[in-house]
Design a protein around this motif. Structure first.
Motif, PDB file in Angstrom:
ATOM      1  N   ASP A 265      -1.011   4.379  -1.362  1.00 39.45           N
ATOM      2  CA  ASP A 265      -2.219   4.523  -0.652  1.00 39.45           C
ATOM      3  C   ASP A 265      -1.925   4.788   1.073  1.00 39.45           C
ATOM      4  O   ASP A 265      -2.133   3.905   1.721  1.00 39.45           O
TER       5      ASP A 265
ATOM      6  N   THR B  42      -4.781   4.032   3.578  1.00 38.71           N
ATOM      7  CA  THR B  42      -4.986   2.328   3.724  1.00 38.71           C
ATOM      8  C   THR B  42      -3.843   1.599   4.275  1.00 38.71           C
ATOM      9  O   THR B  42      -3.743   0.748   5.372  1.00 38.71           O
TER      10      THR B  42
ATOM     11  N   TYR C  72       0.877  -1.105  -0.027  1.00 44.36           N
ATOM     12  CA  TYR C  72       0.107   0.105   0.007  1.00 44.36           C
ATOM     13  C   TYR C  72       1.020   1.269  -0.122  1.00 44.36           C
ATOM     14  O   TYR C  72       0.454   2.318   0.606  1.00 44.36           O
TER      15      TYR C  72
END
Length: 260
Positions: free
Chosen positions: A78, A81, A75
């Motif tokens: 991101d 997340t 991740y």
């Protein structure tokens, strides 16, 4: 920060220990040196529940590191997340990321106060300059812990090793063993702490590497500029911490068991 309210009780303890071991005073190992060593060990033992909590927290991070690295890789684009997944992992492991910080924050005032006590022994321990000046403050190759390890006395001798009345300048003088031990033991504790931390990005890793290298150098420079008694305190404290961290970080218990 005024820590006199902590310094004076610590000084009283060191003075008590000094009085207790005064019969052991010799030209090689003074009662003053023994009292510093015993006081350092005493406070490390008193603070052990906190340091154990901190070290166990490091062990959990060490064992979770592969999973954290995998999450970071998966991740990396991101951040939200990534943060959520890390928190889920911590929750699953019953681990609080802040659990290692609180023990350190509680310990710091005591350790800093102890540093002040050893730096100003007349004020906090003996309260008598004449007595402190006259007392034996030797430690192995060091003639006087009240001076820097490479101090040059008026008679032209270093605060270093003497054999048959002849001072060997490279031991403690040009080659300050205690200061070197201070820097190296700091490097060991920093290295062990870094090894237990989760994977970091390139910038964080670079910063951590710089700190790991700079701190020992700073402690070495500091140790050769301050009374050798401070370096003795720092070395004994670091040795105790290295042994403790090694035992805990290499134990076979699982993270959840360690945090109980």
């Amino acid at each position: 920060m005024n820590l006199d309210f902590i310094c004076y009780p610590i000084g009283m303890l060191v003075k008590l220990l000094y009085n207790m071991v005064s019969i052991l005073d010799t030209n090689i190992l003074s009662a003053y040196a023994i009292s510093i060593i015993l006081a350092t060990i005493f406070f490390k033992l008193i603070l052990m529940p906190l340091t154990l909590k901190q070290t166990k927290s490091m062990k959990v991070m060490q064992e979770l590191s592969p999973q954290i690295k995998e999450i970071q890789k998966k991740y990396e684009k991101d951040p939200q997340t990534l943060q959520r997944k890390q928190m889920e992992l911590y929750k699953e492991a019953n681990y609080n990321p802040m659990s290692g910080c609180l023990p350190m924050l509680i310990q710091m005032p005591i350790l800093i106060a102890f540093f002040y006590v050893i730096r100003q022994p007349v004020q906090f321990i003996f309260q008598d300059q004449a007595f402190f000046d006259a007392m034996n403050k030797s430690f192995l190759w060091i003639k006087d812990l009240g001076y820097t390890e490479n101090f040059l006395f008026e008679n032209g001798t270093f605060n270093g090793l003497s054999m048959g009345g002849l001072t060997i300048p490279f031991i403690g003088g040009v080659f300050p063993i205690l200061a070197i031990m201070s820097g190296y033991s700091t490097y060991l504790t920093s290295k062990m702490t870094t090894a237990s931390q989760p994977s970091m990005n390139e910038q964080q890793a670079s910063t951590q590497k710089t700190m790991t290298m700079m701190m020992p150098v700073m402690l070495f420079v500091f140790s050769i500029q301050m009374p050798a008694g401070l370096a003795l305190y720092w070395v004994i404290s670091n040795i105790f911490q290295v042994v403790q961290q090694y035992v805990i970080l290499n134990s076979s218990k699982k993270p959840k068991e360690e945090l109980k």
